[in-house]
Design a protein around this motif. Structure first.
Motif, PDB file in Angstrom:
ATOM      1  N   PHE A 269      14.515  33.078  29.801  1.00 15.98           N
ATOM      2  CA  PHE A 269      13.052  32.930  30.121  1.00 15.98           C
ATOM      3  C   PHE A 269      12.159  33.263  28.857  1.00 15.98           C
ATOM      4  O   PHE A 269      12.583  34.222  28.840  1.00 15.98           O
ATOM      5  CB  PHE A 269      12.612  33.288  31.030  1.00 15.98           C
ATOM      6  N   ARG A 270      11.408  32.262  28.430  1.00 16.44           N
ATOM      7  CA  ARG A 270      10.397  32.830  26.963  1.00 16.44           C
ATOM      8  C   ARG A 270       9.041  32.789  27.468  1.00 16.44           C
ATOM      9  O   ARG A 270       8.209  31.398  28.279  1.00 16.44           O
ATOM     10  CB  ARG A 270      10.526  32.277  25.968  1.00 16.44           C
ATOM     11  N   LYS A 271       8.243  34.081  27.741  1.00 21.04           N
ATOM     12  CA  LYS A 271       7.159  34.414  27.713  1.00 21.04           C
ATOM     13  C   LYS A 271       5.543  32.929  27.034  1.00 21.04           C
ATOM     14  O   LYS A 271       5.615  34.624  25.711  1.00 21.04           O
ATOM     15  CB  LYS A 271       6.355  35.086  28.216  1.00 21.04           C
ATOM     16  N   GLN A 272       6.170  31.609  26.697  1.00 20.46           N
ATOM     17  CA  GLN A 272       4.703  32.030  25.792  1.00 20.46           C
ATOM     18  C   GLN A 272       4.386  29.750  25.531  1.00 20.46           C
ATOM     19  O   GLN A 272       4.571  29.669  26.650  1.00 20.46           O
ATOM     20  CB  GLN A 272       6.171  31.457  24.009  1.00 20.46           C
TER      21      GLN A 272
ATOM     22  N   LYS B  97      24.538  23.298  29.020  1.00 20.42           N
ATOM     23  CA  LYS B  97      25.181  24.064  28.823  1.00 20.42           C
ATOM     24  C   LYS B  97      23.837  25.579  28.393  1.00 20.42           C
ATOM     25  O   LYS B  97      24.440  27.013  28.467  1.00 20.42           O
ATOM     26  CB  LYS B  97      25.519  23.931  27.690  1.00 20.42           C
ATOM     27  N   LYS B  98      23.105  25.096  27.686  1.00 21.15           N
ATOM     28  CA  LYS B  98      21.279  25.781  27.520  1.00 21.15           C
ATOM     29  C   LYS B  98      20.969  25.573  28.284  1.00 21.15           C
ATOM     30  O   LYS B  98      20.228  24.353  28.875  1.00 21.15           O
ATOM     31  CB  LYS B  98      21.434  25.704  25.880  1.00 21.15           C
ATOM     32  N   PHE B  99      19.726  27.020  28.881  1.00 18.63           N
ATOM     33  CA  PHE B  99      18.423  25.993  29.711  1.00 18.63           C
ATOM     34  C   PHE B  99      17.677  27.341  28.754  1.00 18.63           C
ATOM     35  O   PHE B  99      17.110  28.367  29.302  1.00 18.63           O
ATOM     36  CB  PHE B  99      18.802  26.286  30.752  1.00 18.63           C
ATOM     37  N   VAL B 100      16.738  26.364  28.395  1.00 19.03           N
ATOM     38  CA  VAL B 100      16.032  27.227  27.272  1.00 19.03           C
ATOM     39  C   VAL B 100      14.298  27.295  29.026  1.00 19.03           C
ATOM     40  O   VAL B 100      13.527  25.787  28.506  1.00 19.03           O
ATOM     41  CB  VAL B 100      15.217  27.423  26.151  1.00 19.03           C
ATOM     42  N   HIS B 101      13.559  28.247  29.103  1.00 17.14           N
ATOM     43  CA  HIS B 101      12.459  28.036  29.965  1.00 17.14           C
ATOM     44  C   HIS B 101      11.444  28.579  29.638  1.00 17.14           C
ATOM     45  O   HIS B 101      10.913  30.144  28.997  1.00 17.14           O
ATOM     46  CB  HIS B 101      12.693  29.080  31.452  1.00 17.14           C
ATOM     47  N   TYR B 102      10.157  28.538  29.444  1.00 21.60           N
ATOM     48  CA  TYR B 102       8.690  28.287  28.438  1.00 21.60           C
ATOM     49  C   TYR B 102       8.019  28.270  28.926  1.00 21.60           C
ATOM     50  O   TYR B 102       8.007  27.421  30.474  1.00 21.60           O
ATOM     51  CB  TYR B 102       8.483  27.790  27.544  1.00 21.60           C
ATOM     52  N   ASP B 103       7.132  29.607  29.629  1.00 24.85           N
ATOM     53  CA  ASP B 103       6.107  29.643  30.684  1.00 24.85           C
ATOM     54  C   ASP B 103       5.332  30.518  30.416  1.00 24.85           C
ATOM     55  O   ASP B 103       5.813  31.003  29.132  1.00 24.85           O
ATOM     56  CB  ASP B 103       5.849  29.686  31.836  1.00 24.85           C
TER      57      ASP B 103
ATOM     58  N   LYS C 286       3.172  32.068  32.072  1.00 22.46           N
ATOM     59  CA  LYS C 286       3.258  33.311  32.199  1.00 22.46           C
ATOM     60  C   LYS C 286       4.469  33.928  33.418  1.00 22.46           C
ATOM     61  O   LYS C 286       4.744  33.088  33.504  1.00 22.46           O
ATOM     62  CB  LYS C 286       2.517  33.096  34.153  1.00 22.46           C
ATOM     63  N   ASP C 287       4.143  35.069  34.127  1.00 22.91           N
ATOM     64  CA  ASP C 287       5.224  35.147  34.078  1.00 22.91           C
ATOM     65  C   ASP C 287       6.057  34.536  35.457  1.00 22.91           C
ATOM     66  O   ASP C 287       5.995  34.063  36.220  1.00 22.91           O
ATOM     67  CB  ASP C 287       5.394  37.048  34.874  1.00 22.91           C
ATOM     68  N   PHE C 288       7.373  34.659  35.294  1.00 22.20           N
ATOM     69  CA  PHE C 288       8.395  33.613  36.447  1.00 22.20           C
ATOM     70  C   PHE C 288       8.527  34.546  36.971  1.00 22.20           C
ATOM     71  O   PHE C 288       9.825  35.102  37.362  1.00 22.20           O
ATOM     72  CB  PHE C 288       9.184  32.267  35.529  1.00 22.20           C
ATOM     73  N   CYS C 289       7.734  34.418  38.945  1.00 21.38           N
ATOM     74  CA  CYS C 289       9.024  34.733  39.713  1.00 21.38           C
ATOM     75  C   CYS C 289      10.170  35.112  40.399  1.00 21.38           C
ATOM     76  O   CYS C 289      10.576  35.480  40.489  1.00 21.38           O
ATOM     77  CB  CYS C 289       7.707  34.867  40.975  1.00 21.38           C
ATOM     78  N   ASN C 290      10.431  33.595  39.607  1.00 23.07           N
ATOM     79  CA  ASN C 290      11.982  33.517  40.412  1.00 23.07           C
ATOM     80  C   ASN C 290      12.847  33.257  39.303  1.00 23.07           C
ATOM     81  O   ASN C 290      14.080  33.547  39.344  1.00 23.07           O
ATOM     82  CB  ASN C 290      12.165  32.183  40.812  1.00 23.07           C
ATOM     83  N   GLU C 291      12.319  34.193  38.067  1.00 23.98           N
ATOM     84  CA  GLU C 291      13.600  34.400  36.523  1.00 23.98           C
ATOM     85  C   GLU C 291      14.551  35.761  36.954  1.00 23.98           C
ATOM     86  O   GLU C 291      16.024  34.781  36.430  1.00 23.98           O
ATOM     87  CB  GLU C 291      12.447  35.383  35.971  1.00 23.98           C
ATOM     88  N   ASP C 292      14.693  36.477  38.267  1.00 22.57           N
ATOM     89  CA  ASP C 292      15.731  37.395  38.790  1.00 22.57           C
ATOM     90  C   ASP C 292      17.232  36.022  39.140  1.00 22.57           C
ATOM     91  O   ASP C 292      18.237  35.365  39.078  1.00 22.57           O
ATOM     92  CB  ASP C 292      15.697  38.367  39.055  1.00 22.57           C
ATOM     93  N   LEU C 293      16.825  35.277  40.117  1.00 25.27           N
ATOM     94  CA  LEU C 293      17.698  34.737  40.540  1.00 25.27           C
ATOM     95  C   LEU C 293      17.796  33.320  39.646  1.00 25.27           C
ATOM     96  O   LEU C 293      19.041  32.858  39.814  1.00 25.27           O
ATOM     97  CB  LEU C 293      15.523  33.591  41.433  1.00 25.27           C
ATOM     98  N   PHE C 294      16.939  32.496  38.878  1.00 27.02           N
ATOM     99  CA  PHE C 294      17.631  31.734  37.946  1.00 27.02           C
ATOM    100  C   PHE C 294      18.848  32.318  37.065  1.00 27.02           C
ATOM    101  O   PHE C 294      20.382  31.633  36.201  1.00 27.02           O
ATOM    102  CB  PHE C 294      16.322  31.304  37.141  1.00 27.02           C
ATOM    103  N   LYS C 295      18.529  33.164  36.190  1.00 25.39           N
ATOM    104  CA  LYS C 295      19.834  34.557  35.966  1.00 25.39           C
ATOM    105  C   LYS C 295      20.815  34.634  36.767  1.00 25.39           C
ATOM    106  O   LYS C 295      21.919  34.175  35.676  1.00 25.39           O
ATOM    107  CB  LYS C 295      19.237  35.320  35.309  1.00 25.39           C
ATOM    108  N   GLN C 296      20.913  35.315  37.343  1.00 24.10           N
ATOM    109  CA  GLN C 296      21.969  35.733  38.520  1.00 24.10           C
ATOM    110  C   GLN C 296      22.381  33.922  38.891  1.00 24.10           C
ATOM    111  O   GLN C 296      24.169  34.133  38.371  1.00 24.10           O
ATOM    112  CB  GLN C 296      21.548  35.570  39.522  1.00 24.10           C
TER     113      GLN C 296
END
Length: 92
Positions: A35-38, A6-12, A14-24
């Motif tokens: 996505f949380r850059k932390q 239901k929910k997916f929180v991604h921490y990293d 550094k920037d995530f190069c596939n963030e737009d793909l994951f969002k879509q």
């Protein structure tokens, strides 16, 4: 994301190069994705079913992450390293 949470929180850290793909994909599958850059050390993460760790690979960093976050994980912890993948069933 294949398990369709239901929910997916991604921490990293550094920037995530596939963030737009994951969002879509998340949008198409009705998954609340963020996505949380932390660094998860020093962040009070909420409770999750699964914690997937893929950041600093030093023993001391992983140990701190597990000590801080393992009590908040309901089912599984997965630690990824270039040489291995560690799968842990949580006792929480």
């Amino acid at each position: 994301m294949a398990s369709r949470p239901k929910k997916f929180v991604h921490y990293d850290i550094k920037d995530f190069c596939n963030e737009d793909l994951f969002k879509q994909f998340a949008k198409e599958e009705n998954i609340d994705y963020e996505f949380r850059k932390q660094n998860v050390i020093g962040v009070d993460i909420e409770k999750f079913d699964l914690l997937f760790i893929d950041d600093y690979h030093s023993y001391s960093h992983v140990k701190i992450e597990l000590l801080l976050n393992a009590p908040k994980i309901k089912k599984y912890i997965i630690k990824v390293n270039p040489d291995y993948c560690l799968f842990i069933r949580s006792s929480s």
